[in-house]
Design a protein around this motif. Structure first.
Motif, PDB file in Angstrom:
ATOM      1  N   LYS A  11       0.833  -1.200   0.000  1.00 40.45           N
ATOM      2  CA  LYS A  11       0.000   0.000   0.000  1.00 40.45           C
ATOM      3  C   LYS A  11       0.871   1.255   0.000  1.00 40.45           C
ATOM      4  CE  LYS A  11      -2.458   1.199   3.720  1.00 40.45           C
ATOM      5  NZ  LYS A  11      -3.559   1.265   4.712  1.00 40.45           N
ATOM      6  N   THR A  31      -7.217  -1.002   5.058  1.00 40.15           N
ATOM      7  CA  THR A  31      -6.313  -2.108   4.754  1.00 40.15           C
ATOM      8  C   THR A  31      -4.957  -1.863   5.395  1.00 40.15           C
ATOM      9  OG1 THR A  31      -5.479  -1.123   2.698  1.00 40.15           O
ATOM     10  CG2 THR A  31      -7.478  -2.478   2.541  1.00 40.15           C
ATOM     11  N   ASP A  32      -4.206  -2.947   5.538  1.00 35.70           N
ATOM     12  CA  ASP A  32      -2.866  -2.874   6.118  1.00 35.70           C
ATOM     13  C   ASP A  32      -1.841  -2.575   5.027  1.00 35.70           C
ATOM     14  OD1 ASP A  32      -3.971  -3.780   8.611  1.00 35.70           O
ATOM     15  OD2 ASP A  32      -3.983  -5.806   7.758  1.00 35.70           O
ATOM     16  N   ASP A  33      -0.648  -2.147   5.440  1.00 36.71           N
ATOM     17  CA  ASP A  33       0.431  -1.910   4.480  1.00 36.71           C
ATOM     18  C   ASP A  33       1.124  -3.235   4.190  1.00 36.71           C
ATOM     19  OD1 ASP A  33       2.116  -0.640   2.736  1.00 36.71           O
ATOM     20  OD2 ASP A  33       3.479   0.082   4.306  1.00 36.71           O
ATOM     21  N   VAL A  34       0.439  -4.040   3.423  1.00 32.66           N
ATOM     22  CA  VAL A  34       0.939  -5.346   2.985  1.00 32.66           C
ATOM     23  C   VAL A  34       0.807  -5.365   1.460  1.00 32.66           C
ATOM     24  CG1 VAL A  34       0.266  -6.500   5.133  1.00 32.66           C
ATOM     25  CG2 VAL A  34      -1.346  -6.429   3.220  1.00 32.66           C
ATOM     26  N   THR A  91      -1.855  -9.830  -1.018  1.00 32.09           N
ATOM     27  CA  THR A  91      -2.019 -10.360   0.338  1.00 32.09           C
ATOM     28  C   THR A  91      -3.320  -9.871   0.956  1.00 32.09           C
ATOM     29  OG1 THR A  91       0.367 -10.549   0.656  1.00 32.09           O
ATOM     30  CG2 THR A  91      -0.993 -10.472   2.657  1.00 32.09           C
ATOM     31  N   ILE A  92      -3.634  -8.589   0.794  1.00 38.77           N
ATOM     32  CA  ILE A  92      -4.865  -8.072   1.401  1.00 38.77           C
ATOM     33  C   ILE A  92      -6.091  -8.639   0.688  1.00 38.77           C
ATOM     34  CG2 ILE A  92      -5.116  -5.892   0.119  1.00 38.77           C
ATOM     35  CD1 ILE A  92      -5.683  -6.418   3.887  1.00 38.77           C
ATOM     36  N   ARG A 101      -6.363 -12.073   2.176  1.00 39.52           N
ATOM     37  CA  ARG A 101      -6.851 -11.994   3.560  1.00 39.52           C
ATOM     38  C   ARG A 101      -8.346 -11.711   3.609  1.00 39.52           C
ATOM     39  NH1 ARG A 101      -2.335  -8.372   6.783  1.00 39.52           N
ATOM     40  NH2 ARG A 101      -0.675  -9.956   6.724  1.00 39.52           N
ATOM     41  N   THR A 102      -8.801 -10.792   2.774  1.00 32.52           N
ATOM     42  CA  THR A 102     -10.224 -10.472   2.802  1.00 32.52           C
ATOM     43  C   THR A 102     -11.046 -11.611   2.192  1.00 32.52           C
ATOM     44  OG1 THR A 102      -9.953  -9.092   0.813  1.00 32.52           O
ATOM     45  CG2 THR A 102      -9.971  -7.964   2.958  1.00 32.52           C
ATOM     46  N   PHE A 161      -6.603  -2.381  -3.475  1.00 33.55           N
ATOM     47  CA  PHE A 161      -6.796  -2.047  -2.062  1.00 33.55           C
ATOM     48  C   PHE A 161      -8.224  -1.558  -1.800  1.00 33.55           C
ATOM     49  CE2 PHE A 161      -2.134  -1.943  -2.146  1.00 33.55           C
ATOM     50  CZ  PHE A 161      -1.860  -2.673  -1.006  1.00 33.55           C
ATOM     51  N   ALA A 182     -10.619  -4.558  -1.369  1.00 39.51           N
ATOM     52  CA  ALA A 182     -10.499  -5.156  -0.032  1.00 39.51           C
ATOM     53  C   ALA A 182     -11.082  -4.246   1.043  1.00 39.51           C
ATOM     54  CB  ALA A 182      -9.030  -5.457   0.260  1.00 39.51           C
ATOM     55  N   ARG A 219     -14.334  -4.673   3.733  1.00 41.22           N
ATOM     56  CA  ARG A 219     -14.200  -4.494   5.185  1.00 41.22           C
ATOM     57  C   ARG A 219     -15.151  -3.417   5.692  1.00 41.22           C
ATOM     58  NH1 ARG A 219      -7.748  -5.143   6.599  1.00 41.22           N
ATOM     59  NH2 ARG A 219      -7.797  -7.431   6.645  1.00 41.22           N
TER      60      ARG A 219
END
Length: 170
Positions: A3, A20-23, A27-28, A31-32, A151, A154, A158
């Protein structure tokens, strides 16, 4: 790409990206996807046609909205990654929800479609290289990159599941 590699924060969409995370973007999305798979769908099913206020959407309307929005966002990502120079159209979510009639569908069917769609979304984003992810285009007059759109997909999911938890179950 992470991100933090976003060359700019797209106007309006920061509300979703910030969830979202800084991944890495893939990956995000993975994850979602896991969050969808691990969610207590029976709890949603039990809500039936409940809305927390007049004019708000039912659970089925929300899931249909997630599906429609993910399809639109991934289409935008594809267009921009392929160098589309035209301003892509916006969409009015309330009009789409009205015409989609998500509440006329079963939650089981909507869930299956959403799961299938996310698998397709992951395949699309895996096909993009770094140059494609950082291509800049416009949709509804706002500058976007395919990286940001991943991003947004995702974070949008969320966002709506948080709304469900905060407003439908409290």
């Amino acid at each position: 790409m992470f991100k933090s590699a976003l060359p700019f924060m797209p106007e309006f969409f920061d509300r979703y990206i910030n969830q979202t995370d800084d991944v890495p973007m893939l990956t995000i999305l993975e994850r979602t996807q896991e969050e969808l798979q691990n969610y207590d769908w029976d709890k949603l099913q039990a809500l039936g046609d409940y809305v927390y206020a007049p004019g708000k959407w039912t659970v089925c309307d929300i899931v249909q909205h997630l599906i429609d929005t993910e399809r639109i966002l991934t289409y935008r990502a594809l267009c921009i990654a392929r160098g589309e120079a035209a301003n892509l159209p916006g969409f009015e979510e309330d009009d789409y929800a009205l015409h989609a009639q998500g509440n006329q569908r079963s939650l089981v069917d909507l869930k299956a479609e959403l799961f299938t769609l996310r698998t397709s979304t992951l395949q699309l984003f895996r096909s993009f290289n770094d140059v494609m992810l950082l291509q800049t285009g416009t949709a509804n007059g706002k500058k976007l990159t395919p990286l940001a759109l991943g991003f947004i997909v995702a974070g949008h999911q969320r966002h709506h599941f948080r709304v469900l938890e905060e407003r439908y179950f409290n």
